[in-house]
Design an enzyme around this catalytic site. Structure first.
Site, PDB file in Angstrom:
ATOM      1  N   ASP A  41     -97.247 -18.954 -22.902  1.00 13.27           N
ATOM      2  CA  ASP A  41     -96.789 -19.944 -23.636  1.00 13.27           C
ATOM      3  C   ASP A  41     -95.868 -20.975 -23.110  1.00 13.27           C
ATOM      4  O   ASP A  41     -95.625 -22.133 -23.539  1.00 13.27           O
ATOM      5  CB  ASP A  41     -96.114 -19.459 -25.046  1.00 13.27           C
ATOM      6  CG  ASP A  41     -97.199 -18.763 -25.950  1.00 13.27           C
ATOM      7  OD1 ASP A  41     -98.167 -18.784 -25.653  1.00 13.27           O
ATOM      8  OD2 ASP A  41     -96.498 -18.328 -27.176  1.00 13.27           O
ATOM      9  N   ARG A 162     -98.841 -10.823 -40.068  1.00  9.78           N
ATOM     10  CA  ARG A 162     -97.489 -10.895 -39.059  1.00  9.78           C
ATOM     11  C   ARG A 162     -97.231 -12.222 -38.811  1.00  9.78           C
ATOM     12  O   ARG A 162     -96.076 -12.833 -38.787  1.00  9.78           O
ATOM     13  CB  ARG A 162     -97.838 -10.242 -37.827  1.00  9.78           C
ATOM     14  CG  ARG A 162     -98.075  -8.656 -38.008  1.00  9.78           C
ATOM     15  CD  ARG A 162     -98.473  -7.835 -36.760  1.00  9.78           C
ATOM     16  NE  ARG A 162     -98.612  -6.522 -36.620  1.00  9.78           N
ATOM     17  CZ  ARG A 162     -99.057  -5.504 -35.869  1.00  9.78           C
ATOM     18  NH1 ARG A 162     -99.502  -6.182 -34.665  1.00  9.78           N
ATOM     19  NH2 ARG A 162     -99.152  -4.196 -35.899  1.00  9.78           N
TER      20      ARG A 162
END
Length: 250
Positions: A41, A162
């Site tokens: 990321d 989630r």
């Protein structure tokens, strides 16, 4: 460059969003001696460069959202120099992952075991890279750089639960919150498209193509450990330890 010549061991931890990749990576970093984390990321393009899909929504879960050239250069640098590129600054550690739910006593036991067994490999840095697209077909040139490839699975229901419970994500230039329906239309859709080649009939909730995974060197978390992060840590630790032992024997 042969495995014994590499100045670092690269461990890739990949899988669908919210499968536990970052949690596992951080636990392994705490357990293994001389271990560090790199996040896929951290190689997102700028917010303005993130592609927009047909619905007018930014797609943070596609290949085109990542600066793959920068990621590959960073991994090459690590393997060659045994350290992170000096200009790399992580923003991913600013994102919360919540409690791991892992037995702290078990973590302490594994940490003690890792230090006792380190031996000749204690000076070899271990870089754990977590990311949602590390093993996709289009990422072969990057996938092949990893010495250990750990693949985590989660079903659609778990991912949706989630991911939608998260508040959002720190980006290069700001903060991102998933719009309604994002998990189904973007997150899961991209995961299924990019990883269908690993599964029988392209069903990412079905059976893996075991021979293909073996040929690619991808170790997938067994069904029995997918619901327990403690069991997952045990499994991952064993896989990494096996690689380190083989490396030391060369």
């Amino acid at each position: 460059m042969s495995d014994s010549q590499n100045k670092a061991v690269l461990v890739g931890v990949s899988g669908v969003s919210s499968s536990g990749k970052t949690t596992l990576a951080r636990l392994l970093r705490d357990i293994l001696p001389n271990a560090f984390i790199l996040h896929e990321d951290d190689f997102y393009k700028t917010d303005q460069e993130i592609p927009v899909n047909k619905d007018g929504v930014q797609d943070w879960d596609c290949l085109e959202s990542l600066d793959l050239e920068a990621l590959e250069k960073a991994l090459d640098f690590i393997k060659t120099h045994g350290q992170s590129p000096p200009d790399l600054e992580s923003k991913e550690d600013k994102n919360a992952v919540g409690e791991s739910g892992v037995d702290k006593q078990r973590v302490a036991e594994l940490k003690d075991q890792a230090h006792k067994n380190s031996g000749a490999t204690s000076e070899v840095p271990i870089f754990i890279i977590d990311g949602f697209l590390l093993f996709s077909q289009e990422m072969q040139h990057i996938r092949d750089l990893f010495d250990v490839k750990l693949f985590l699975r989660a079903n659609h229901k778990t991912v949706k639960q989630r991911r939608e419970a998260r508040s959002g994500y720190v980006t290069l230039e700001g903060f991102w919150e998933d719009p309604p329906g994002y998990v189904d239309s973007v997150v899961w859709a991209n995961y299924a498209k990019d990883h269908a080649f690993l599964f029988e009939d392209g069903d990412v909730e079905g059976k893996l193509k075991e021979e293909l995974c073996q040929r690619l060197g991808i170790d997938t978390a067994p069904q029995a450990v997918q619901s327990s992060m403690t069991a997952c840590v045990d499994w991952a630790y064993t896989k990494i330890s096996d690689h380190l032992s083989k490396r030391a024997a060369k």
